[in-house]
Write a protein that holds these residues in place. Structure first.
Motif, PDB file in Angstrom:
ATOM      1  N   THR A  86       0.846  -1.186   0.000  1.00 26.93           N
ATOM      2  CA  THR A  86       0.000   0.000   0.000  1.00 26.93           C
ATOM      3  C   THR A  86       0.884   1.239   0.000  1.00 26.93           C
ATOM      4  O   THR A  86       1.974   1.232   0.562  1.00 26.93           O
ATOM      5  N   TYR A  87       0.406   2.301  -0.637  1.00 23.69           N
ATOM      6  CA  TYR A  87       1.162   3.548  -0.675  1.00 23.69           C
ATOM      7  C   TYR A  87       0.181   4.720  -0.662  1.00 23.69           C
ATOM      8  O   TYR A  87      -0.999   4.562  -0.990  1.00 23.69           O
ATOM      9  N   GLY A  88       0.686   5.904  -0.279  1.00 20.13           N
ATOM     10  CA  GLY A  88      -0.173   7.069  -0.183  1.00 20.13           C
ATOM     11  C   GLY A  88      -0.327   7.810  -1.492  1.00 20.13           C
ATOM     12  O   GLY A  88      -1.436   8.039  -1.974  1.00 20.13           O
ATOM     13  N   ARG A 116      -3.256   2.231  -3.900  1.00 19.43           N
ATOM     14  CA  ARG A 116      -3.160   3.578  -3.334  1.00 19.43           C
ATOM     15  C   ARG A 116      -4.182   3.721  -2.208  1.00 19.43           C
ATOM     16  O   ARG A 116      -5.373   3.487  -2.401  1.00 19.43           O
ATOM     17  N   MET A 117      -3.695   4.111  -1.038  1.00 18.19           N
ATOM     18  CA  MET A 117      -4.536   4.183   0.149  1.00 18.19           C
ATOM     19  C   MET A 117      -4.382   5.553   0.820  1.00 18.19           C
ATOM     20  O   MET A 117      -3.495   6.336   0.459  1.00 18.19           O
ATOM     21  N   LYS A 138     -10.028   7.395  -2.626  1.00 15.08           N
ATOM     22  CA  LYS A 138      -9.017   6.330  -2.560  1.00 15.08           C
ATOM     23  C   LYS A 138      -9.644   5.008  -2.122  1.00 15.08           C
ATOM     24  O   LYS A 138      -9.320   3.937  -2.683  1.00 15.08           O
ATOM     25  N   LEU A 139     -10.512   5.032  -1.120  1.00 12.48           N
ATOM     26  CA  LEU A 139     -11.120   3.795  -0.632  1.00 12.48           C
ATOM     27  C   LEU A 139     -12.029   3.167  -1.680  1.00 12.48           C
ATOM     28  O   LEU A 139     -12.072   1.941  -1.827  1.00 12.48           O
ATOM     29  N   THR A 140     -12.752   3.998  -2.415  1.00 10.50           N
ATOM     30  CA  THR A 140     -13.609   3.480  -3.481  1.00 10.50           C
ATOM     31  C   THR A 140     -12.774   2.787  -4.552  1.00 10.50           C
ATOM     32  O   THR A 140     -13.092   1.672  -4.997  1.00 10.50           O
TER      33      THR A 140
END
Length: 262
Positions: A86-88, A116-117, A138-140
């Motif tokens: 995971t990455y921002g 991407r989170m 991002k969550l969607t």
């Protein structure tokens, strides 16, 4: 078998989704490192997955240490091996570093997935958690992408690399990332603010058990992963890193099926 590491919960959610889809078991990298447990046995045709967040545009030090010491007596050329991270915003050269690390062990890597989170790093000027609208976006997208990732893992898809290096990836991983590891991995800059109530949640959520509660006050020891789990889980926003975290946001993954551990 899925080995996972997580701080605020993004990567644990990713590991959970893959485990639920595949029926593969989950093993905490943090607990394995603390217990010095590095020897494992894979069943015939069992997959090997490693799930982690990206810190400083690279593989976290504790995850790298675990992989370097990991011993699996039943691994073979036919074993399906993948990484999921995971990455921002972007991941730099993490994909290349993952391949390099596995090659040094004499192992192959069949696929690398990334999602991407929401951002979690808040310890430098200009770094903060995302706005609610960005988090929702991002969550969607993550929930949509995880479906295809789980399908690929179930089918043992080889040669698939979902990567997002971003701008100036080499500079970020090999220069800025080096500075991050050299100067920003110490827990000495953490402290408890005056509004700390001594609840001990920070000690419970630290994946490396690096925090002790002494006379009701948290004290950080010397094996910090800089995952910021203590900061993000504090219900009173009482964990501070220098003066860099004042008025900054917090984030913990709301989609986790179990919120008891980081």
């Amino acid at each position: 078998m899925i080995f996972w590491f997580s701080g605020s919960g993004n990567s644990r959610w990713l590991a959970q989704q893959i485990a639920q889809a595949t029926g593969d078991s989950m093993t905490s990298i943090a607990e394995a490192v603390m217990q010095q447990q590095f020897h494992y046995h894979l069943k015939p045709s069992e997959r090997l997955g490693i799930v982690f967040p990206i810190y400083g545009w690279n593989i976290p030090i504790w995850v790298r240490t675990f992989i370097q010491h990991l011993q699996i007596d039943t691994i073979s050329d036919n074993t399906y091996i993948y990484m999921a991270c995971t990455y921002g915003d972007d991941m730099g050269m993490t994909g290349k570093e993952a391949i390099r690390l596995m090659t040094q062990k004499g192992w192959h890597i069949d696929s690398i997935f990334s999602i991407r989170m929401p951002n979690t790093y808040v310890c430098l000027p200009g770094f903060d958690t995302d706005s609610d609208s960005v988090v929702n976006q991002k969550l969607t997208q993550a929930q949509q992408l995880i479906v295809s990732i789980c399908q690929d893992v179930q089918k043992n898809v080889r040669g698939k690399y979902i990567l997002f290096p971003g701008k100036l990836p080499r500079t970020k991983t090999y220069f800025l990332g080096y500075l991050f590891r050299k100067f920003l991995m110490s827990s000495k800059a953490f402290r408890a603010e005056k509004n700390c109530v001594g609840c001990g949640i920070c000690t419970q959520v630290c994946p490396l058990h690096n925090i002790s509660l002494i006379d009701g006050i948290p004290h950080w020891n010397n094996h910090c992963a800089m995952c910021l789990s203590c900061y993000h889980h504090c219900p009173h926003h009482a964990v501070a890193y220098r003066n860099s975290t004042q008025k900054k946001g917090q984030w913990t993954m709301p989609l986790l099926s179990d919120k008891k551990t980081p």
